[in-house]
Design an enzyme around this catalytic site. Structure first.
Site, PDB file in Angstrom:
ATOM      1  N   HIS A   1      42.012  43.164  42.362  1.00  0.00           N
ATOM      2  CA  HIS A   1      41.716  42.229  43.456  1.00  0.00           C
ATOM      3  C   HIS A   1      42.996  41.549  43.924  1.00  0.00           C
ATOM      4  CE1 HIS A   1      37.422  42.608  43.495  1.00  0.00           C
ATOM      5  NE2 HIS A   1      37.270  42.205  42.247  1.00  0.00           N
TER       6      HIS A   1
ATOM      7  N   GLU B   1      40.542  42.503  37.633  1.00  0.00           N
ATOM      8  CA  GLU B   1      40.949  41.311  38.382  1.00  0.00           C
ATOM      9  C   GLU B   1      42.317  41.500  39.031  1.00  0.00           C
ATOM     10  OE1 GLU B   1      38.853  39.118  39.097  1.00  0.00           O
ATOM     11  OE2 GLU B   1      37.380  40.012  37.752  1.00  0.00           O
TER      12      GLU B   1
END
Length: 651
Positions: A195, A192
């Protein structure tokens, strides 16, 4: 692990994300045109049915009783009306949704049913999650994002959301919190964070708004069918509801097609980046295997999950008609085999496991440079560009473990975090400390007892230079909990502290800059336009920053400072040919520096790469770099939203 079009260079990834925004605009335009065509056909069909209905129900000839064979399916006036109405409607719906999400990643997490994890939680599983996120943030050189848990979701999943590093949020499901080990959780969080660092989050927010605009037609059709009874007077409206619902399915198909087109490729890059961050491919692979072995998989049950399915770590929902074609994520087995080639396709059962709080001791931490380069050699200027946006978790773990527990405990409450920031800005002079303490007592953020505050100041004064910036990064989530009035008051308080002795030092400026950028900034633009795309537009500002960096890194040595300035300018031939003036000074114009950084932050990432490269060569001009110089370089990079991880050999 990824195809040739993917890159792990931070600046190239940012430019790629902006190109994807343009690609997304074209896909959106295509989807809107398809919907307009469908709505136009539905509109003409309703007109035709209305014509037939009038012929059947009205006796005798009327003005509307033209033969059905003479009905014109193509009517330019009707098409213009439908085109303008539908396009405007979808555009307004998308903009309204984007404006709602412009408040940051926390808004997205709450929209999906997330509950924020308080920084002072005593729950072992939540404490472990916060610990992993904090380690990753320190290793990345960015403020710690807000952390959320989707408590109603038993599937194993996670996502990151926001428009930038200053308003980011990371969320995981309750199923992931209960079933993942620490290494597996670290792999998911690293995925994550990739990202977050790759510039995907702004694109994802735009995509949510676009998907909502496309789906709104079907939502209206569903409302008509749900609240309208069939009668002779409402037959046309009822048929209109059916047609809008069918068109809504076209919008759903188009939306999922856009999501899959944008999302799949990014997931491979995020997996590759997570492995690079953690140096542990089996941790991430094991988390993916548990998704396959979990009865709930990675499913998200929230009603709003479909419009945000591209955000998640795993496939959050499966299309009934085209499960493979419209999948937003690559096949699970393929992702696992890229990480673990020995995987035979057998998924282990995913069971709840007790949380294990693990934080390595500072002396047991693996050297950051050993992890990146495989050797203890110090970095050189040309390496810095490759470090941007590429953290090493072991470095973050070591720094976090090295911080005193008493200080970390204070960082978990808004008042405590504010007190730590104030202590960072307090000079060693005891008289000034007491004066500033009494000044703080009049602020909305109370510093506690005087003896405790002075003791905290002594603790912070004993920290190494490389431990100060991580303290600021750790304090920011708690400070985010302050009310608007408390934030304004706190920013005024630290401004008063910085100017208390009549002068501003460089460390004080750095702390103030980061806190103001995080707490004082307005909502970011959801489109993130680039204002300056040519070096000539920010050339003067680049000279200001290089001059400051050269003078700060070579205090008392004007010749060395000039050499450092020239080394930085030489990296930018377009500006070097102008023979910029240089002068040595130890009195910095911080207002001018702040304005220069703000303008350069509005530049393209191609320009930012040139600036960071020039600054690194300026700092390394004497072929060595101190921790103070390294931390200053990191602050400058963070101000440009190009996070630079801790890279000095010692801290």
């Amino acid at each position: 692990m990824t195809n040739g079009r993917l890159t792990t260079n931070f600046f190239a990834r940012q430019e790629q994300a902006r190109r994807n925004c343009r690609k997304l605009g074209l896909l959106f335009a295509g989807a809107v045109l398809c919907i307009i065509a469908a709505v136009y056909f539905a509109f003409r069909l309703i007109c035709y049915i209305n014509l037939i209905t009038n012929i059947i129900t009205v006796p005798g000839p009327t003005a509307n009783s033209a033969p059905s064979g003479s009905f014109a399916w193509w009517d330019p006036a009707s098409f213009i009306l439908v085109f303008s109405t539908v396009a405007l409607f979808i555009f307004i719906a998308s903009i309204i949704k984007m404006r709602q999400l412009q408040k940051g990643g926390g808004t997205v997490a709450e929209m999906l049913g997330g509950s924020r994890v308080p920084e002072n939680t005593d729950d072992p599983a939540k404490r472990r999650l916060l610990n992993v996120v904090e380690e990753m943030s320190i290793a990345s050189g960015i403020p710690v994002p807000l952390v959320y848990i989707l408590e109603r979701e038993q599937g194993i999943n996670a996502f990151a959301a926001g428009l930038g590093i200053n308003d980011a949020a990371v969320a995981i499901t309750q199923g992931a919190l209960d079933r993942l080990s620490r290494d597996e959780l670290q792999g998911v969080i690293a995925h994550e964070f990739s990202h977050l660092l790759n510039g995907d989050m702004r694109l994802n927010i735009q995509l949510i708004g676009i998907i909502y605009g496309i789906l709104i037609i079907g939502i209206i059709g569903g409302e008509i069918l749900e609240h309208r009874r069939i009668s002779s007077k409402s037959i046309v409206l009822f048929i209109g509801g059916i047609l809008l619902t069918v068109i809504g399915y076209i919008g759903t198909f188009a939306g999922r097609l856009i999501q899959s087109a944008v999302s799949r490729e990014k997931e491979f890059l995020a997996d590759a980046s997570a492995v690079k961050f953690t140096r542990n491919p089996l941790g991430l692979a094991s988390a993916l295997k548990k998704i396959g072995g979990c009865i709930y998989g990675s499913q998200i049950t929230s009603a709003t999950a479909k419009q945000a399915s591209h955000l998640f770590f795993g496939q959050s929902d499966i299309d009934v008609l085209f499960p493979a074609f419209l999948a937003t994520h690559p096949p699970l087995i393929k992702r696992i085999q890229l990480l673990d080639p020995s995987f035979d396709g057998t998924f282990p059962a995913a069971k709840d496991i007790p949380p294990r709080l693990f934080s390595p001791k500072p002396d047991a931490a693996v050297s950051f440079l050993d992890k990146i380069h495989g050797s203890p050699d110090p970095p050189i200027a040309k390496d810095i560009i490759d470090y941007v946006g590429n953290p090493a978790v072991n470095k973050g773990s070591a720094i976090l473990a090295s911080l005193p527990d008493q200080i970390k405990a204070k960082l978990r409450t808004p008042d405590g975090a504010a007190t730590v920031i104030c202590a960072l800005l307090t000079p060693d002079n005891n008289t000034l400390r007491k004066y500033q303490f009494h000044d703080l007592q009049h602020s909305l953020v109370m510093p506690g007892h005087e003896d405790d505050f002075l003791r905290l100041c002594d603790q912070i004064a004993g920290l190494k230079n490389g431990q100060r910036l991580p303290l600021v990064e750790l304090a920011l989530p708690s400070l985010r909990s302050l009310t608007i009035m408390e934030r304004r008051n706190f920013l005024e308080t630290i401004n008063s502290q910085v100017n208390a002795d009549g002068k501003i030092t460089l460390p004080e400026f750095c702390v103030q800059l980061i806190v103001q950028q995080y707490l004082g900034s307005k909502d970011e633009s959801i489109f993130g336009e680039t204002v300056f795309s040519h070096l000539s537009q920010v050339g003067y500002q680049i000279f200001i920053i290089l001059r400051m960096l050269a003078n700060a890194g070579n205090k008392g040595n004007a010749d060395a400072a000039r050499m450092a300035f020239n080394a930085g300018v030489a990296r930018i031939p377009e500006l070097a040919c102008k023979n910029p003036d240089y002068y040595y000074t130890e009195d910095f114009n911080f207002a001018e520096i702040k304005t220069a950084l703000k303008k350069m932050d509005c530049s393209s990432f191609k320009i930012k790469q040139v600036v960071v490269d020039a600054c690194s060569h300026c700092a390394f001009a004497d072929r060595r770099i101190t921790v103070t110089e390294a931390e200053l370089l990191r602050v400058l990079s963070l101000a440009l939203h190009c996070p630079l991880p801790p890279f000095a050999p010692e801290y």
